[in-house]
Scaffold this active site. Structure first.
Site, PDB file in Angstrom:
ATOM      1  N   CYS A  66       0.844  -1.235  -0.036  1.00 17.41           N
ATOM      2  CA  CYS A  66       0.034  -0.189   0.082  1.00 17.41           C
ATOM      3  C   CYS A  66       0.792   1.456  -0.090  1.00 17.41           C
ATOM      4  O   CYS A  66       0.614   2.319  -0.620  1.00 17.41           O
ATOM      5  CB  CYS A  66      -1.005  -0.006   1.196  1.00 17.41           C
ATOM      6  SG  CYS A  66      -0.223  -0.259   2.668  1.00 17.41           S
ATOM      7  N   HIS A  79      -1.677   0.276   7.334  1.00 16.08           N
ATOM      8  CA  HIS A  79      -2.207   0.525   5.953  1.00 16.08           C
ATOM      9  C   HIS A  79      -1.691   2.220   5.859  1.00 16.08           C
ATOM     10  O   HIS A  79      -1.527   2.903   6.661  1.00 16.08           O
ATOM     11  CB  HIS A  79      -3.613   0.565   5.791  1.00 16.08           C
ATOM     12  CG  HIS A  79      -4.291   0.641   4.356  1.00 16.08           C
ATOM     13  ND1 HIS A  79      -3.602  -0.003   3.250  1.00 16.08           N
ATOM     14  CD2 HIS A  79      -5.158   1.389   3.854  1.00 16.08           C
ATOM     15  CE1 HIS A  79      -4.261   0.206   2.169  1.00 16.08           C
ATOM     16  NE2 HIS A  79      -5.348   1.153   2.290  1.00 16.08           N
ATOM     17  N   ASP A  99      -7.651   6.103  -1.708  1.00 11.90           N
ATOM     18  CA  ASP A  99      -6.862   5.077  -1.399  1.00 11.90           C
ATOM     19  C   ASP A  99      -6.475   4.212  -2.558  1.00 11.90           C
ATOM     20  O   ASP A  99      -7.178   3.414  -3.191  1.00 11.90           O
ATOM     21  CB  ASP A  99      -7.699   3.866  -0.547  1.00 11.90           C
ATOM     22  CG  ASP A  99      -6.786   2.592   0.202  1.00 11.90           C
ATOM     23  OD1 ASP A  99      -5.621   2.651  -0.221  1.00 11.90           O
ATOM     24  OD2 ASP A  99      -7.306   2.148   0.918  1.00 11.90           O
TER      25      ASP A  99
END
Lengths: 341, 692
Positions: B430, B474, B490
């Site tokens: 991520c 994350h 995201d």
């Protein structure tokens, strides 16, 4: 100067304490320990433990940690619970003076104390352990009542003067289970023991001092020249038993010796050198040697005369007379054997 | 007769060896205690393995082995020189290892060393107590590193072992019976627990008195600096990050973006938080209370000040700071489980206008780094001038090109790292995707920042709280638009939608999965039964954190109010006294209850009473006297005929030894009468008063 004053204040306080103790725990044997007569106080280790708990609480505050707090509280609670445990270790114990053995000046006198824990109730009774007994200036002895219900403990104390010796109050203490608290008590079991003079060994006189007429008597027993054999009678010296014939399956028989001109030994205070104590010591030594050699001997102590005889009981009577000579002890004249019960 | 040999005659002397025993011999620590102390040392030191340098624990265990050698009589105590050398070497070792000098780790290391070395050289009673106290202290110290319920249970066991060693110190030196000591110590601790609970509830919780060295353990978790590989590392850890309790039902996991840190600065391939933006001027955004969510977080120790919060947060607990980048910050580093309440206003627009310094901060980029992606962004921006469309184009690019989501990304260089990732390796976690998007947004002048935190979480079906673990860590993007404020994007959703919808597990490739430890939580949670068990453990642990670890001044006030109705000193005093007395009474009952004489058979009871009455008259029964002989003696003294005596004795013996015989009741009545007559005769009869 100040030290001397401090000592006097201390002694005064001390004597007050003992008088208070006499009222609080009157003399008795047997005595049963209970909350009336058991004291309890933290030991230095216990105070250190308190310091540790304080430190942990401080850590709990500064680190805002609940679990550090919890450890501190757990240890603190354990300390409080231990009070009950330590007290219970002594509570209910029954102490009884069983015997006091006479001894000589300078020796450790042996007192026998029987410690009994309460009888096992239903279920398993808890054992007691880590109990220590002793005189204030003596060595503490351990009493273990873990498996047994009663234990016989010998406590010792050195005697410094002849006569009846009163060791005072017996200290019973325990640090069990954690050593953080001390439970103790002072009990007066009415212990006393007879202390004989310190023996001084001189050469045993070949002929007796004393009256000449008795010196001529013939002693039929207890000398060197073999005379005959006869059946054993109670009281015969063990050394004279004819073991060989006994081993062959015969009766117990004794060899008899005869000595002629065997004088009776008189131990006489008047005829001994030195100060009174020295003379008593010499006589004690002589009495012991004479008894060892199984000779008949008598004692003259001023007004008191112990007629010549031999044997354990006689020796005890003589030693007792020597021990109590000139002392104001009321029971000096009772003449009972010095078992000191 | 001759006088020879007389000089050798010894006086008759009482046995005196007993009196001298122990005087000449040096004090020895009871063996029982020694054995338990060695066990205690291992028990106390072992859990530090997770928190201190392994060589230190090895030294401690070696010391323990040495002591065992001494215990067995095979080795000698270490010489003075050796001891000095070991102490110097150990202290030097602590100083040289990369632990800062004045830190909790250094202190704990030294304490552990002192504990171990003291164990070797201890000889007298005081030494042993020093070791025991150090043991307790270390047990408490460990709670500064780990406060879980499992650890607490283990530490309780360690306390029992140390206490058992302390019990051994007060026993006969020759007794070796460690298990009975352990049992006694266990009983002591168990009986101390009620009082502990009372004190724990009522003891006032104070604010820290002075600042203390903090543990700076490298816990797994978010840090204030992040290279893209870091979060991938977190992905392997199933350690707990925090638990959250919502008032009402928790939102769906995909909506849960827990913001923790905002990375505004990029330099040499590393994102960092940059200078402290300071506290927010005030909660000056429009708050819609109808959509607000209230929740409570129990954050595991992070050793940092950041807290997790859903957007846009307002703190409810006192002391918590709302920063200018809309994060929550604790007043002090979080060393123990930290609980706080907050509210989340999901629709709020907190920063419709961006002030100039903030704008500069959120658009800064190193001048030379990553030229290719800069050019790529500028070219794309020319094609799509609208910012939202630009972001969409970026996400479409990620989605359509062969980008991969993986826990094992290739290592990137410090320079041009984003270029390398975006155009060459194309495999990342991520952070790689989010970092690249932030870089491109800043490259075209849009204020943007990388946000680190946790996404998702699992709802525990038992207590209904949300559990967030380190593998939920994350990173995502926030960019700013005039009037709309900060907008969350995201990019991971573009490359691995399953990560957002179902969590990390679903998004992992088979290859990644194989790289996870087989017994790790990530994999274990996949099986149904294990999962149920883990949920149950988790709910227990949650309650533990909620009620024990998190029991602070605030909670204490609430609990006391619930317990006492009104918190006044008098009521607290009464409650403490009652609680203390009750817990003391329980212990006293356990200890002294058994002392009561057991209920005996009526015959025995009656006979015992008879004996006691007779003893008062001077006719005590001797301890070794059978009941029959005693009765015979007493009855003879009372002048009874041999015939009558034999009858009474037979009756007594029959009742005593065959209590179940028929007609017992009548016999008993008969016997009672006879004994009473006997007693009367002895008390008032002609032959009384001469006990034999």
């Amino acid at each position: 100067m100040a030290a001397a004053l401090g000592e006097r204040v201390f002694a005064l306080l001390g004597s007050r304490f003992w008088r208070w103790l006499d009222r609080r725990i009157p003399p008795s044997s047997p005595i049963v320990l209970s909350q009336r007569n058991v004291f309890i106080f933290p030991t230095p280790t216990g105070f250190a433990f308190g310091g540790l708990i304080g430190l942990l609480i401080l850590g709990g505050i500064n680190y805002q940690s609940s679990l550090v707090y919890a450890v501190a509280f757990l240890l603190g609670s354990m300390f409080l619970v231990t009070i009950l445990y330590t007290f219970r270790n002594l509570s209910g114990l029954r102490l009884e003076l069983v015997g006091a053995r006479p001894g000589f000046v300078g020796e450790d006198l042996e007192f026998t104390v029987r410690v009994t824990r309460p009888a096992a109730g239903s279920g398993r009774a808890r054992g007691r352990e880590g109990i220590q007994l002793g005189w204030p200036r003596g060595i503490m002895q351990w009493a273990e009542l873990y498996e047994r219900e009663a234990a016989t403990v010998r406590v010792y104390l050195a005697a410094s003067r002849r006569g009846f010796f009163h060791p005072g109050r017996l200290l019973i203490e325990t640090y069990y289970p954690l050593g953080l608290l001390r439970a103790w008590t002072w009990v007066d079991l009415g212990a006393r023991a007879l202390v004989y003079p310190r023996p001084l060994f001189d050469e045993l006189p070949q002929t007796s001092s004393g009256r000449r007429d008795e010196g001529e008597l013939i002693d039929p027993q207890g000398s060197e020249d073999f005379s005959d054999i006869r059946a054993y009678r109670a009281g015969d010296p063990v050394r004279h038993i004819l073991w060989r014939s006994f081993a062959r399956g015969g009766e117990l028989a004794v060899k008899r010796y005869a000595s002629y001109l065997e004088p009776r030994l008189w131990l006489d205070l008047e005829a001994t050198r030195g100060s009174l104590e020295e003379r008593l010591s010499r006589l004690t030594g002589l009495a012991l040697q004479a008894a060892r050699l199984d000779r008949e001997f008598g004692l003259r102590l001023g007004a008191l005369t112990v007629p010549p005889a031999r044997g354990e009981a006689h020796l005890e009577r003589v030693l007792r007379a020597l021990a109590l000579h000139g002392l104001p002890d009321a029971d000096a004249s009772t003449g009972e054997a010095g078992r000191g019960r | 007769m001759g006088a020879e040999g007389i000089a050798a005659v010894a006086p008759h002397a009482p046995a005196r060896d007993g009196a001298r025993r122990g005087r000449g011999i040096a004090y020895q620590i009871p063996r029982n205690s020694l054995a338990l102390l060695m066990v205690a040392q291992v028990a106390v030191v072992l859990p530090f393995l997770l928190h201190l340098a392994p060589w230190l624990i090895a030294v401690c265990l070696f010391c323990c082995c040495w002591r065992y050698g001494v215990y067995q009589g095979r080795w000698d105590y270490p010489s003075r020189l050796l001891k000095a050398l070991v102490v110097v070497a150990a202290v030097a070792g602590v100083a040289l290892s990369n632990v800062p000098g004045f830190s909790l780790e250094a202190a704990a290391s030294l304490l552990n060393l002192a504990f171990a070395l003291k164990l070797i050289e201890m000889k007298n009673r005081r030494d042993a107590y020093v070791v025991i106290f150090l043991g307790y202290f270390l047990i408490a110290t460990l709670f500064l590193f780990d406060q879980s319920m499992l650890q607490a249970g283990y530490q309780l066991f360690a306390i029992v072992v140390v206490t058992a060693a302390m019990v051994g110190m007060n026993q006969l030196a020759t007794r070796v019976r460690p298990f009975s000591n352990l049992r006694l110590a266990g009983a002591l601790i168990l009986q101390a627990l009620p009082l502990t609970v009372v004190v724990f509830l009522f003891f006032p919780r104070l604010a820290p008195l002075w600042s203390v060295p903090l543990p700076n353990a490298s816990v797994t978790g978010l840090r204030e600096e992040m290279t893209p590989g870091d979060v991938a590392e977190l992905g392997r850890s199933d350690a707990l990050a925090f638990r959250a309790v919502f008032t009402g039902a928790p939102p769906a996991p995909r909506e849960l973006y827990w913001r923790a840190l905002v990375y505004s600065r990029f330099d040499s391939g590393t994102w960092s938080v940059g200078p402290d933006p300071g506290a927010a001027a005030g909660p000056d955004f429009d708050r819609d209370e109808t959509t607000a969510r209230s929740y409570e977080v129990l954050l595991e120790p992070t050793f940092a000040r950041w807290l997790v919060a859903l957007e846009t947060p307002l703190p409810e607990s006192p002391g918590i700071v709302l920063t200018r980048d809309w994060r929550l910050q604790a007043p002090d580093p979080v060393l123990a489980v930290y609980r706080y309440r907050a509210r989340a206003y999901s629709g709020a627009v907190p920063e419709p206008d961006l002030v100039r310094p903030m704008r500069a901060r959120e658009t800064a980029l190193p001048a030379e780094d990553n030229p290719r992606i800069r050019a790529f962004a500028v070219a794309l921006r020319e094609a799509t001038p609208d910012t939202r469309a630009f972001v969409d184009a970026l996400l479409t690019h990620i989605r359509s090109e062969p980008y991969f989501y993986t826990l094992n990304p290739p290592v990137l260089p410090r320079e041009h790292s984003i270029d390398r990732f975006w155009f060459e390796t194309r495999r990342g976690f991520c952070t790689h995707y989010a970092g690249a998007v932030v870089f491109m947004l800043r490259a075209v002048g849009v204020p943007a920042r990388l946000v680190g935190g946790y996404q998702g979480g699992e709802v525990n079906p038992i207590t209904g709280h949300v559990v967030v673990r380190q593998y939920d860590a994350h990173a995502w993007v926030e960019y700013w638009q005039p009037g709309a404020g900060w907008i969350r994007v995201d990019p991971t959703g573009a490359v691995a939608p399953a990560r957002i919808e179902q969590g990390l597990r679903a998004a992992l490739s088979a290859e990644d999965r194989a790289s996870l430890p087989v017994l790790g939580g990530v994999r274990l949670r996949e099986s149904g039964m294990v999962r149920g068990l883990l949920d149950w453990v988790d709910s227990l642990d949650h309650r533990w954190n909620l009620w024990v670890v998190g029991y602070d001044g605030q909670l204490q006030a609430d609990v006391l109010k619930r317990l006492l109705g009104e918190v006044t000193p008098l009521r607290i005093g009464i409650a403490v006294a009652t609680g203390g007395a009750l817990s003391g009474a329980v212990v006293a009952l356990i200890l002294f209850w058994r002392r009561r004489p057991p209920s005996r058979h009526p015959v025995e009871r009656m006979f015992a009473g008879f004996c006691a009455r007779m003893a008062r008259l001077g006719w005590a029964r001797r301890p070794d006297e059978p009941p029959g002989s005693y009765l015979d003696r007493v009855a003879a003294a009372a002048g009874q005929s041999a015939d009558a005596r034999a009858r009474t004795i037979a009756r007594l013996n029959g009742l005593l030894y065959n209590p179940a015989a028929p007609g017992g009741r009548a016999e008993l009545r008969q016997l009672r009468g006879e004994l009473r007559r006997l007693q009367f005769r002895l008390a008032f009869g002609p032959s009384s008063g001469v006990p034999g």
